[in-house]
Design a protein around this motif. Sequence first.
Motif, PDB file in Angstrom:
ATOM      1  N   TYR A 126       1.218  -1.185  -0.519  1.00  0.00           N
ATOM      2  CA  TYR A 126       0.327   0.012  -0.294  1.00  0.00           C
ATOM      3  C   TYR A 126       1.438   0.996  -0.020  1.00  0.00           C
ATOM      4  CZ  TYR A 126      -4.314  -2.412   0.471  1.00  0.00           C
ATOM      5  OH  TYR A 126      -5.179  -3.641   0.110  1.00  0.00           O
TER       6      TYR A 126
ATOM      7  N   THR B 139       0.351   3.883  -2.858  1.00  0.00           N
ATOM      8  CA  THR B 139      -0.871   4.606  -3.344  1.00  0.00           C
ATOM      9  C   THR B 139      -0.980   6.156  -2.904  1.00  0.00           C
ATOM     10  OG1 THR B 139      -1.431   4.399  -0.690  1.00  0.00           O
ATOM     11  CG2 THR B 139      -2.349   2.686  -2.290  1.00  0.00           C
TER      12      THR B 139
ATOM     13  N   HIS C 233      -6.703   6.492   0.022  1.00  0.00           N
ATOM     14  CA  HIS C 233      -7.051   5.025  -0.825  1.00  0.00           C
ATOM     15  C   HIS C 233      -7.006   3.655  -0.622  1.00  0.00           C
ATOM     16  CE1 HIS C 233      -6.890   8.912  -4.031  1.00  0.00           C
ATOM     17  NE2 HIS C 233      -8.452   9.157  -3.639  1.00  0.00           N
TER      18      HIS C 233
ATOM     19  N   PRO D 284      -6.789   1.526  -4.179  1.00  0.00           N
ATOM     20  CA  PRO D 284      -5.498   1.136  -4.629  1.00  0.00           C
ATOM     21  C   PRO D 284      -5.109   1.211  -5.691  1.00  0.00           C
ATOM     22  CG  PRO D 284      -6.223  -0.147  -2.572  1.00  0.00           C
ATOM     23  CD  PRO D 284      -7.252   0.624  -3.315  1.00  0.00           C
TER      24      PRO D 284
ATOM     25  N   SER E   2      -5.179   3.977  -7.590  1.00  0.00           N
ATOM     26  CA  SER E   2      -4.461   4.871  -6.440  1.00  0.00           C
ATOM     27  C   SER E   2      -2.551   5.577  -7.203  1.00  0.00           C
ATOM     28  CB  SER E   2      -4.873   5.189  -5.231  1.00  0.00           C
ATOM     29  OG  SER E   2      -4.695   6.016  -4.690  1.00  0.00           O
ATOM     30  N   ILE E   3      -2.552   4.083  -7.205  1.00  0.00           N
ATOM     31  CA  ILE E   3      -1.281   4.110  -7.357  1.00  0.00           C
ATOM     32  C   ILE E   3      -0.896   5.063  -9.031  1.00  0.00           C
ATOM     33  CG2 ILE E   3       0.638   2.330  -9.082  1.00  0.00           C
ATOM     34  CD1 ILE E   3      -0.844   0.241  -6.395  1.00  0.00           C
TER      35      ILE E   3
END
Length: 161
Positions: free
Chosen positions: A22, A25, A30, A101, A104-105
Amino acid sequence: MSYLRFAAMIVTSTVIMFGLMYLNTFALDHVWYSQTRTWMAVVMGATMAVVMISFMWGMYANTRANMAIVASSVVVFALALWLVRSQATVGDVAYMKAMIPHHSIAVLTSERAHIRDPRVRKLADQIIESQLREITEMETLVAELEKNPAVGADLPPARRP
């Protein structure tokens, strides 16, 4: 060396790897639980168990236990990889919680990459706009479905009525 300690190392490392997935992100809000990331962490943990026991074979004297670790790790790896590839446990809400996520990346990468070509920058800006819009849409749908689930929405498509 204790086999319990070995197991604790693998479990701890697997949990840490889950969290590390994570870190890329774009925004903390997110970060949603993702079954897919769980299965990937298990794939990595099973792989790490085989690598670690291979390097430490001499430190762990019980050959049968070592072989059992390798065999069980291969089984766990295969099952977790099947879960990742098939998405068999992923229904509507779980899908969106995994995709937030992921989107979001794309936002983070598109915003922070050192892009020089104006055409690429335009594309990156379009990606940012579309991904943020889709994140908002998914967050809204997750909230709606968690409050008032559609019939079978929590089940993977093959198991829906």
